[in-house]
Design a protein around this motif. Structure first.
Motif, PDB file in Angstrom:
ATOM      1  N   TRP A 317       0.824  -1.208   0.000  1.00 31.50           N
ATOM      2  CA  TRP A 317       0.000   0.000   0.000  1.00 31.50           C
ATOM      3  C   TRP A 317       0.858   1.258   0.000  1.00 31.50           C
ATOM      4  O   TRP A 317       0.507   2.253  -0.648  1.00 31.50           O
ATOM      5  N   ILE A 318       1.976   1.244   0.710  1.00 28.74           N
ATOM      6  CA  ILE A 318       2.856   2.417   0.709  1.00 28.74           C
ATOM      7  C   ILE A 318       3.465   2.618  -0.677  1.00 28.74           C
ATOM      8  O   ILE A 318       3.510   3.747  -1.199  1.00 28.74           O
ATOM      9  N   TYR A 320       2.220   1.552  -3.477  1.00 32.62           N
ATOM     10  CA  TYR A 320       1.094   1.929  -4.339  1.00 32.62           C
ATOM     11  C   TYR A 320       0.828   3.433  -4.232  1.00 32.62           C
ATOM     12  O   TYR A 320       0.654   4.132  -5.237  1.00 32.62           O
ATOM     13  N   PHE A 321       0.831   3.941  -2.996  1.00 34.75           N
ATOM     14  CA  PHE A 321       0.611   5.374  -2.748  1.00 34.75           C
ATOM     15  C   PHE A 321       1.666   6.221  -3.462  1.00 34.75           C
ATOM     16  O   PHE A 321       1.342   7.194  -4.150  1.00 34.75           O
ATOM     17  N   VAL A 324       1.312   6.118  -7.339  1.00 39.27           N
ATOM     18  CA  VAL A 324       0.193   6.931  -7.815  1.00 39.27           C
ATOM     19  C   VAL A 324       0.600   8.399  -7.894  1.00 39.27           C
ATOM     20  O   VAL A 324       0.295   9.096  -8.872  1.00 39.27           O
ATOM     21  N   ILE A 325       1.316   8.869  -6.878  1.00 40.72           N
ATOM     22  CA  ILE A 325       1.788  10.264  -6.888  1.00 40.72           C
ATOM     23  C   ILE A 325       2.718  10.499  -8.079  1.00 40.72           C
ATOM     24  O   ILE A 325       2.591  11.488  -8.812  1.00 40.72           O
ATOM     25  N   PHE A 378      -1.685  13.752  -4.052  1.00 39.29           N
ATOM     26  CA  PHE A 378      -1.919  13.192  -2.719  1.00 39.29           C
ATOM     27  C   PHE A 378      -3.374  12.733  -2.571  1.00 39.29           C
ATOM     28  O   PHE A 378      -3.650  11.741  -1.888  1.00 39.29           O
ATOM     29  N   GLY A 381      -3.547   9.406  -4.317  1.00 39.14           N
ATOM     30  CA  GLY A 381      -2.876   8.433  -3.477  1.00 39.14           C
ATOM     31  C   GLY A 381      -3.746   8.013  -2.303  1.00 39.14           C
ATOM     32  O   GLY A 381      -3.816   6.822  -1.952  1.00 39.14           O
ATOM     33  N   PHE A 382      -4.433   8.975  -1.698  1.00 41.54           N
ATOM     34  CA  PHE A 382      -5.345   8.680  -0.592  1.00 41.54           C
ATOM     35  C   PHE A 382      -6.505   7.798  -1.059  1.00 41.54           C
ATOM     36  O   PHE A 382      -6.884   6.833  -0.387  1.00 41.54           O
ATOM     37  N   ALA A 384      -6.449   5.729  -3.522  1.00 39.94           N
ATOM     38  CA  ALA A 384      -5.914   4.411  -3.849  1.00 39.94           C
ATOM     39  C   ALA A 384      -5.788   3.524  -2.605  1.00 39.94           C
ATOM     40  O   ALA A 384      -6.096   2.330  -2.649  1.00 39.94           O
ATOM     41  N   ILE A 385      -5.335   4.086  -1.494  1.00 41.66           N
ATOM     42  CA  ILE A 385      -5.076   3.266  -0.304  1.00 41.66           C
ATOM     43  C   ILE A 385      -6.206   3.344   0.719  1.00 41.66           C
ATOM     44  O   ILE A 385      -6.076   2.825   1.828  1.00 41.66           O
TER      45      ILE A 385
END
Length: 420
Positions: A317-318, A320-321, A324-325, A378, A381-382, A384-385
């Motif tokens: 997840w980190i 992935y975040f 995405v950014i 951001f 990213g938020f 996404a996770i």
């Protein structure tokens, strides 16, 4: 809203378009329940409920396909090969001079769309083969005698059937665009996502987890509100157009603005990041053995356990975040370069007050875009996770896997809100 619906249905032409769109969506959802020939449905459903290695990844991919992968339907790939082809053509246009020239010609966009369709077919065939191999290796003997070395004709039939399903789905989407209310491909994706919502709600009702249903309904509503707020956010750059005299007429002189959106990339960074992040764990799932020993087996097990879309895989997840950014900045820059706003302004006699047209204007727009894109990156990213963050809330992890953490996944909500 009710009055708006009444007004829409009172207009014969608009009413026909709305009903036509609903009819095409019904055809698509009916086709999504037609399985590929030779699929063992009992083995497939048993695997999905078994919790075996690879079942969570399979369930995650099934979520992206709107439930079509759980039946291994002819529509299992949906319109995603077309989306992939569109992204490739879009990325190649500013890089390949010939494509850039075609895009600037009258009717050039139609020609590029034709190239996208040509590229979609081999991509769909390749994805169909890869998806069938993934299902065969992960689930077991679901497809009878699959493999060119075992049954070439049966393997070719599976690939052709799934490719035809994608072509059919894209054709349905284009029918909606031409004769329905528009944005057909987006509506096809939309229908696949919302089709899972009754099943997700039914899961809470069957287990009598009404508190969980209420909590997730509130989370879903709050997520929709945040998505709408950010999606509509923009920075307006003032533009002034100089006066031009042609004969006895005076043109220009008015003020306008350039709307730079906070999230110019839409859902594309999420698709990029998901595609890359799922790949390592998919490969590792072929060799996963929790009882195995040795350096290679330990490496494979580590990749599978930490880089898969599961609640306990925090490394996934980190990463992935962060991806995405990164992709948000990359894709926003590609889109901005294609628009070529500074050159268009200069050609039309427009300028930003206090800045010289040309390079200075381009640098200023780039600087502003990079600042506001930080918020959009951001935000994506938020989104996404969010399923992982929801599962960290005490008491909510009891609902099961990551795919059940929201009535509609956060990525799905982003698409749904955008389409609506």
């Amino acid at each position: 809203m009710i009055q708006a619906v009444r007004n829409a249905l009172s207009l014969p032409d608009l009413r026909r378009k709305i009903f036509f769109t609903f009819f095409i969506l019904l055809v698509y959802r009916a086709a999504a329940h037609v399985p590929v020939p030779g699929v063992d449905q009992e083995a497939l459903q048993g695997f999905l409920t078994s919790g075996q290695a690879g079942s969570q990844i399979f369930g995650f991919l099934d979520l992206l396909s709107g439930g079509a992968l759980a039946n291994f339907s002819v529509m299992a790939m949906g319109v995603y090969p077309y989306i992939t082809a569109s992204i490739i053509i879009q990325l190649l246009t500013p890089i390949v001079p010939q494509l850039e020239e075609i895009a600037k010609e009258p009717g050039g966009r139609d020609k590029l769309n034709q190239y996208t369709h040509y590229l979609m077919v081999p991509l769909a065939a390749l994805q169909a083969y890869g998806q069938a191999i993934f299902v065969q290796n992960t689930v077991g003997n679901v497809l009878a005698d699959f493999g060119f070395n075992v049954d070439p004709l049966g393997t070719l039939t599976t690939i052709v059937t799934m490719t035809a399903g994608t072509v059919f789905a894209v054709w349905l989407g284009e029918l909606i665009t031409e004769q329905g209310i528009g944005n057909g491909v987006s509506l096809i994706i939309f229908s696949g996502i919302v089709a899972r919502m009754p099943q997700n709600v039914g899961g809470f009702v069957i287990s009598q987890d009404y508190v969980g249903l209420l909590v997730f309904a509130i989370i879903t509503a709050a997520t929709v509100a945040v998505i709408v707020f950010v999606q509509e956010g923009q920075r307006r750059i003032p533009v002034q157009y100089g006066k031009r005299v042609r004969g006895t007429r005076v043109y220009g002189g008015q003020s306008a603005h350039i709307p730079l959106r906070v999230n110019s990339a839409g859902m594309i960074p999420l698709i990029f990041a998901q595609s890359i992040m799922i790949f390592p764990s998919t490969i590792a799932s072929y060799f996963y053995d929790p009882t195995g020993t040795g350096l290679f087996q330990s490496l494979v097990n580590g990749v599978y356990e930490n880089l898969r879309p599961a609640n306990d895989a925090w490394i996934y997840w980190i990463m992935y975040f962060l991806m995405v950014i990164g992709f948000t900045y990359f894709y926003t820059d590609v889109i901005f370069r294609q628009q070529n706003l500074a050159e268009s302004l200069q050609r039309q006699g427009g300028f930003i007050p206090g800045l010289r047209p040309g390079k200075r204007t381009e640098e200023y727009l780039n600087r502003v875009l990079q600042r506001i894109t930080l918020v959009g990156a951001f935000f994506l990213g938020f989104v996404a996770i969010l399923p992982w963050l929801v599962q960290l809330i005490p008491g909510l992890a009891r609902t099961g896997g990551q795919t059940q953490s929201l009535l509609i996944t956060s990525t799905g909500l982003l698409i749904v809100v955008g389409v609506v």
